[in-house]
Design a protein around this motif. Structure first.
Motif, short mmCIF file in Angstrom:
data_model
loop_
_atom_site.label_atom_id
_atom_site.label_comp_id
_atom_site.label_asym_id
_atom_site.label_seq_id
_atom_site.Cartn_x
_atom_site.Cartn_y
_atom_site.Cartn_z
N GLY A 39 0.83 -1.20 0.00
CA GLY A 39 0.00 0.00 0.00
C GLY A 39 0.86 1.24 0.00
N LYS A 40 0.21 2.39 0.07
CA LYS A 40 0.96 3.64 0.06
C LYS A 40 1.14 4.12 1.49
N CYS A 41 2.37 3.99 2.00
CA CYS A 41 2.63 4.36 3.41
C CYS A 41 2.98 5.86 3.50
N PRO A 42 2.13 6.64 4.12
CA PRO A 42 2.36 8.08 4.17
C PRO A 42 3.28 8.50 5.32
N VAL A 43 3.94 9.63 5.14
CA VAL A 43 4.71 10.24 6.22
C VAL A 43 4.24 11.68 6.36
N LEU A 44 3.67 11.99 7.50
CA LEU A 44 3.27 13.39 7.75
C LEU A 44 4.40 14.08 8.47
N VAL A 45 4.78 15.26 7.98
CA VAL A 45 5.89 15.96 8.62
C VAL A 45 5.44 17.35 9.06
N ASP A 46 5.48 17.56 10.37
CA ASP A 46 5.10 18.84 10.97
C ASP A 46 6.28 19.82 10.85
N SER A 47 5.98 21.11 10.97
CA SER A 47 7.06 22.10 10.82
C SER A 47 7.86 22.28 12.11
N ASN A 48 7.38 21.67 13.23
CA ASN A 48 8.08 21.88 14.50
C ASN A 48 9.16 20.83 14.79
N VAL A 49 9.48 19.98 13.82
CA VAL A 49 10.37 18.84 14.10
C VAL A 49 11.84 19.25 14.15
N ASP A 50 12.67 18.36 14.70
CA ASP A 50 14.11 18.49 14.56
C ASP A 50 14.41 18.01 13.14
N ILE A 51 14.60 18.95 12.26
CA ILE A 51 14.59 18.62 10.82
C ILE A 51 15.76 17.72 10.40
N LYS A 52 16.89 17.87 11.09
CA LYS A 52 18.06 17.06 10.75
C LYS A 52 17.78 15.58 11.06
N VAL A 53 17.27 15.36 12.28
CA VAL A 53 16.99 13.98 12.68
C VAL A 53 15.85 13.42 11.84
N ALA A 54 14.81 14.21 11.64
CA ALA A 54 13.64 13.73 10.89
C ALA A 54 14.05 13.31 9.47
N THR A 55 14.82 14.15 8.79
CA THR A 55 15.17 13.80 7.40
C THR A 55 16.09 12.57 7.35
#
Ligand code: NAD
Length: 462
Positions: A219-235
């Motif tokens: 299936g299509k597994c989505p990833v929702l990304v909020d703007s408040n994240v630690d962007i380095k770790v998240a990416t």
């Protein structure tokens, strides 16, 4: 298996295994332990061959093969060996006044002869991990590995018989004709891993024999990304879950990202930086990326990329080398919802990004598609996390990471709706291949005449 495996061959294999099962051999604790130890030994003694087969089939980087397949299977084996006695123990349950005096228990009994049909993308793990569950539960097993990963399939056919009881555990190699011949036979359970179209074929064939199924689909597994994240770790975690898992050819790899319009440019920049750090300036040459499994899948992916509806949306990557079956990590921004890439499961190194005004709009978007095998959310907002878990339906979820749900044997692994039915891993594997038999036991005392005819007027009053 050598040429000529047909209906008669399938019937013969199943008959032999049924005879072995009916001898009672597979039921003992000792037999189960011996098989599990055999598989544990195979992993130690044949690690180099497994790695070589995965390299042949997918050019899987060695560390990825180890972390994503070999050590996962080793962990499953160890866990089953450690827990088996407890899993096999009948579970006492309370009784009610209606049956007083009595005792009651749930007894796990093996189902019989089971069939495991596996897929090519994690060809070692997806073949042997369900076998571990089936053996732990005391069944005889036919394993049909995927012909799309021929080196791993042949490894199983050649090597597994040296490590397990061949009268109860068999490998049948082949593609559609061989699988169809097997599916004509009566099994007591079928666990199938692969796409939903074939899932329907498997379920239809199973229905003829009233055989229950576990369907491990995609299936299509989505990833929702909020703007408040630690962007380095998240990416880092998104890139590792997408391209670090078989170049996106993983059932729980991120399929698409949903983020806000305002945050998307920042996220794309961060993804580009991480990709370059991980795979260098020329990712087509990176030894740390698996290749596409074959030219059919390469063409399928090119179709998604060359769809005119997504022309102009590629913001990173897009390079390809058809001869070497390589596609660079590719990001597409603001893809239209009616494009092919948003309608079909990507299952490769392409990552579309959809943008919304408010992240919560993403919940509706996810729920408007078939239920995914996995859904991911990156956020520091606890309320959003709670709402996500309550509102979004998926086989499994991870908050602030990807993929890791698969590594915890205490979590069930399986889909819902379009992504499948039933689950396995750890005790869930044991349960998937067991019948839960209800056993109520009474003595001869406390016999109340009330329940027996004649139903006199006096009895009816009470
Ligand atoms: P595949 O081509 O290896 O097919 C899976 C199995 O089905 C093979 O053993 C194959 O021989 C058999 N098969 C194919 N056509 C058949 C037919 N007509 N009749 C009977 N058997 C047939 O794998 P695939 O389907 O390309 O796998 C990719 C899909 O599997 C993706 O959708 C992915 O998300 C899903 N998947 C799910 C999981 C999970 O654990 N849920 C794991 C891996 C892959």
């Amino acid at each position: 298996m050598e040429g000529g495996f047909d209906g008669a061959g399938a019937a013969e294999v199943v008959a032999e295994l049924r005879e072995s099962f009916e001898s009672g051999r597979t039921r003992s604790f000792e037999w189960r332990v011996a098989q599990l130890k055999g598989i544990a030994r195979l992993i130690v003694e044949k690690e180099a061959e497994i790695t070589a087969a995965l390299d042949d089939d997918l050019a899987k980087p060695q560390i990825e093969s180890f972390i994503g397949e070999i050590s996962m299977v080793r962990g499953s084996c160890r866990f089953a060996l450690k827990e088996l006695k407890r899993w096999m123990k009948p579970e006492k349950v309370a009784t009610s006044v209606t049956t007083f005096p009595s005792s009651a228990k749930v007894v796990s009994e093996p189902l019989g002869v089971v069939l495991i049909i596996s897929a090519w993308n994690y060809p070692f793990l997806l073949s042997i991990d369900p076998v571990i569950g089936a053996i732990a539960a005391g069944n005889a097993v036919v394993l049909k590995p995927s012909e799309v990963a021929p080196a791993t399939s042949s490894f199983f056919a050649r090597i597994l018989p040296d490590y397990v009881d061949n009268s109860c555990i068999r490998v049948v190699e082949g593609s559609i004709p061989e699988t169809t011949a097997l599916l004509d036979q009566k099994f007591d359970k079928i666990l199938y891993t692969g796409n939903a179209r074939v899932g329907r074929i498997v379920m239809t064939a199973a229905a003829k024999h009233l055989t229950p199924v576990v369907l491990e689909l995609g299936g299509k597994c989505p990833v929702l990304v909020d703007s408040n994240v630690d962007i380095k770790v998240a990416t880092r975690r998104i890139v590792a879950g997408k391209w670090g898992c078989n170049s996106g050819q993983a059932c729980i790899a991120p399929d698409y990202i949903i983020t806000t319009k305002s945050f998307a440019p920042k996220l794309v920049d961060a993804l580009k930086i991480t990709l370059e750090k991980f795979y260098g300036k020329d990712p087509l040459e990176s030894a740390d990326l698996s290749r596409i499994v074959n030219s059919n899948h390469f063409k399928r992916l090119m179709n998604l990329l060359d769809d005119e509806k997504v022309s102009g949306t590629i913001v990173h990557g897009g390079q390809r080398n058809e001869k070497r079956l390589r596609i660079a990590p590719t990001i597409l921004l603001d893809v239209p919802s009616d494009s092919l890439i948003m309608k079909e499961e990507v299952f490769g190194p392409l990552l579309p990004i959809v943008t919304v005004d408010e992240l919560r709009e993403g919940f509706g978007l996810i729920n408007s598609k078939g239920k995914p095998l996995a859904a991911y959310l990156f956020t520091k907002d606890r309320k959003l996390e709670e709402k996500f878990v309550k509102t979004v339906s998926a086989g499994g979820m991870v908050i602030n990471d990807t993929i890791l749900q698969v590594t915890n044997p205490r979590l069930p692994f399986g889909g819902v709706g379009e992504s499948g039915m039933g689950s396995y891993h750890g005790k869930f594997s044991f349960d998937a291949f067991s019948h839960k038999k209800a056993v109520l036991s009474r003595g001869f005392g406390g016999d109340v005449s009330m329940r027996y005819p004649p139903y006199t007027a006096h009895k009816q009053k009470i």
